[in-house]
Write a protein that holds these residues in place. Sequence first.
Motif, PDB file in Angstrom:
ATOM      1  N   ALA A 177       0.828  -1.196   0.000  1.00 14.44           N
ATOM      2  CA  ALA A 177       0.000   0.000   0.000  1.00 14.44           C
ATOM      3  C   ALA A 177       0.870   1.258   0.000  1.00 14.44           C
ATOM      4  N   ALA A 178       1.972   1.230   0.732  1.00 14.77           N
ATOM      5  CA  ALA A 178       2.845   2.406   0.798  1.00 14.77           C
ATOM      6  C   ALA A 178       3.590   2.619  -0.508  1.00 14.77           C
ATOM      7  N   SER A 179       3.992   1.548  -1.162  1.00 16.76           N
ATOM      8  CA  SER A 179       4.773   1.709  -2.383  1.00 16.76           C
ATOM      9  C   SER A 179       3.912   2.088  -3.579  1.00 16.76           C
ATOM     10  N   GLY A 180       2.617   1.826  -3.516  1.00 19.63           N
ATOM     11  CA  GLY A 180       1.758   2.116  -4.659  1.00 19.63           C
ATOM     12  C   GLY A 180       1.091   3.472  -4.594  1.00 19.63           C
ATOM     13  N   ASP A 181       1.410   4.274  -3.583  1.00 20.33           N
ATOM     14  CA  ASP A 181       0.754   5.562  -3.396  1.00 20.33           C
ATOM     15  C   ASP A 181       1.513   6.639  -4.157  1.00 20.33           C
ATOM     16  N   ASP A 182       1.107   6.921  -5.392  1.00 16.98           N
ATOM     17  CA  ASP A 182       1.733   7.965  -6.193  1.00 16.98           C
ATOM     18  C   ASP A 182       0.785   9.142  -6.382  1.00 16.98           C
ATOM     19  N   SER A 183      -0.075   9.357  -5.419  1.00 16.02           N
ATOM     20  CA  SER A 183      -1.066  10.415  -5.545  1.00 16.02           C
ATOM     21  C   SER A 183      -0.433  11.775  -5.253  1.00 16.02           C
ATOM     22  N   LEU A 184      -1.260  12.790  -5.318  1.00 13.27           N
ATOM     23  CA  LEU A 184      -0.798  14.144  -5.056  1.00 13.27           C
ATOM     24  C   LEU A 184      -0.528  14.367  -3.570  1.00 13.27           C
ATOM     25  N   PHE A 185      -1.276  13.687  -2.708  1.00 14.84           N
ATOM     26  CA  PHE A 185      -1.096  13.793  -1.261  1.00 14.84           C
ATOM     27  C   PHE A 185      -0.896  12.402  -0.695  1.00 14.84           C
ATOM     28  N   GLY A 186      -0.162  12.291   0.397  1.00 19.01           N
ATOM     29  CA  GLY A 186       0.080  11.015   1.034  1.00 19.01           C
ATOM     30  C   GLY A 186       1.557  10.825   1.324  1.00 19.01           C
ATOM     31  N   ALA A 187       1.896   9.624   1.786  1.00 19.17           N
ATOM     32  CA  ALA A 187       3.259   9.340   2.232  1.00 19.17           C
ATOM     33  C   ALA A 187       4.268   9.395   1.088  1.00 19.17           C
ATOM     34  N   ASN A 188       3.913   8.907  -0.098  1.00 15.15           N
ATOM     35  CA  ASN A 188       4.845   8.894  -1.231  1.00 15.15           C
ATOM     36  C   ASN A 188       4.411   9.853  -2.330  1.00 15.15           C
ATOM     37  N   SER A 189       3.812  10.958  -1.940  1.00 17.43           N
ATOM     38  CA  SER A 189       3.280  11.893  -2.928  1.00 17.43           C
ATOM     39  C   SER A 189       4.383  12.746  -3.543  1.00 17.43           C
ATOM     40  N   ILE A 190       4.001  13.443  -4.575  1.00 19.85           N
ATOM     41  CA  ILE A 190       4.924  14.355  -5.251  1.00 19.85           C
ATOM     42  C   ILE A 190       5.379  15.450  -4.292  1.00 19.85           C
ATOM     43  N   TRP A 191       4.447  16.001  -3.517  1.00 24.76           N
ATOM     44  CA  TRP A 191       4.790  17.069  -2.575  1.00 24.76           C
ATOM     45  C   TRP A 191       5.753  16.585  -1.512  1.00 24.76           C
ATOM     46  N   ASN A 192       5.554  15.380  -1.044  1.00 32.56           N
ATOM     47  CA  ASN A 192       6.440  14.826  -0.025  1.00 32.56           C
ATOM     48  C   ASN A 192       7.845  14.630  -0.587  1.00 32.56           C
ATOM     49  N   ILE A 222      16.877  24.123  12.354  1.00 33.89           N
ATOM     50  CA  ILE A 222      15.714  23.810  13.199  1.00 33.89           C
ATOM     51  C   ILE A 222      14.412  24.131  12.463  1.00 33.89           C
ATOM     52  N   VAL A 223      14.365  25.265  11.786  1.00 35.65           N
ATOM     53  CA  VAL A 223      13.154  25.638  11.037  1.00 35.65           C
ATOM     54  C   VAL A 223      12.885  24.634   9.920  1.00 35.65           C
ATOM     55  N   ALA A 224      13.935  24.197   9.227  1.00 36.06           N
ATOM     56  CA  ALA A 224      13.754  23.230   8.137  1.00 36.06           C
ATOM     57  C   ALA A 224      13.234  21.896   8.665  1.00 36.06           C
ATOM     58  N   VAL A 225      13.776  21.434   9.769  1.00 32.89           N
ATOM     59  CA  VAL A 225      13.327  20.155  10.344  1.00 32.89           C
ATOM     60  C   VAL A 225      11.887  20.271  10.840  1.00 32.89           C
ATOM     61  N   MET A 226      11.558  21.369  11.504  1.00 36.82           N
ATOM     62  CA  MET A 226      10.188  21.551  11.996  1.00 36.82           C
ATOM     63  C   MET A 226       9.200  21.677  10.836  1.00 36.82           C
ATOM     64  N   ALA A 227       9.566  22.395   9.789  1.00 43.05           N
ATOM     65  CA  ALA A 227       8.674  22.522   8.627  1.00 43.05           C
ATOM     66  C   ALA A 227       8.453  21.169   7.973  1.00 43.05           C
ATOM     67  N   ASN A 228       9.518  20.384   7.862  1.00 37.09           N
ATOM     68  CA  ASN A 228       9.398  19.047   7.292  1.00 37.09           C
ATOM     69  C   ASN A 228       8.469  18.186   8.137  1.00 37.09           C
ATOM     70  N   ALA A 229       8.620  18.239   9.443  1.00 38.32           N
ATOM     71  CA  ALA A 229       7.768  17.437  10.323  1.00 38.32           C
ATOM     72  C   ALA A 229       6.304  17.858  10.221  1.00 38.32           C
ATOM     73  N   ILE A 230       6.056  19.152  10.181  1.00 39.46           N
ATOM     74  CA  ILE A 230       4.670  19.636  10.111  1.00 39.46           C
ATOM     75  C   ILE A 230       4.025  19.254   8.782  1.00 39.46           C
ATOM     76  N   VAL A 231       4.740  19.460   7.688  1.00 38.73           N
ATOM     77  CA  VAL A 231       4.166  19.139   6.374  1.00 38.73           C
ATOM     78  C   VAL A 231       3.972  17.636   6.221  1.00 38.73           C
ATOM     79  N   ASN A 232       4.920  16.821   6.701  1.00 37.34           N
ATOM     80  CA  ASN A 232       4.740  15.368   6.651  1.00 37.34           C
ATOM     81  C   ASN A 232       3.543  14.932   7.476  1.00 37.34           C
ATOM     82  N   PHE A 233       3.347  15.548   8.622  1.00 32.78           N
ATOM     83  CA  PHE A 233       2.185  15.224   9.459  1.00 32.78           C
ATOM     84  C   PHE A 233       0.889  15.554   8.730  1.00 32.78           C
ATOM     85  N   VAL A 234       0.842  16.718   8.089  1.00 31.76           N
ATOM     86  CA  VAL A 234      -0.366  17.120   7.367  1.00 31.76           C
ATOM     87  C   VAL A 234      -0.605  16.218   6.162  1.00 31.76           C
ATOM     88  N   LEU A 235       0.464  15.915   5.390  1.00 30.93           N
ATOM     89  CA  LEU A 235       0.285  15.105   4.193  1.00 30.93           C
ATOM     90  C   LEU A 235      -0.128  13.678   4.512  1.00 30.93           C
TER      91      LEU A 235
END
Length: 123
Positions: free
Chosen positions: A42-57, A107-120
């Motif tokens: 399921a994780a490897s097949g997720d090529d959508s716009l949002f999600g764990a393996n998305s383009i944004w991520n 620190i800002v880069a790591v926090m931004a990454n964590a927040i965006v990953n949480f949202v996605l």
Amino acid sequence: MKLKSILVALSIIATLVAVPASAAVIDPCLDPDLVNTELCAAASGDDSLFGANSIWNNILNALTFVVGAIAVLMIIIGSIRYAVSGGDQAQVTSAKNTIIYAVVALIVAVMANAIVNFVLTNI
């Protein structure tokens, strides 16, 4: 005094190199003993716009890597500038500011990454 400054700079550089190397993350889908085929498929097949393996991520991870690499480089440059400042107060202040701003950027880069990953991942 210069020897002490050089040793401090070298210890900071060694710490910055050793810590990321010791914090390696193991992908459970690559370990045959831990593989849960349903979750990995399921994780490897997720090529959508949002999600764990998305383009944004993927874009976010690449940008975080670039910002992190630049911040670590600036910390190293600031440490070297601090070590070779020779006690000149203006150069010491400039080197300290370089290090502080680089750490804040990291620190800002790591926090931004964590927040965006949480949202996605929770969409």
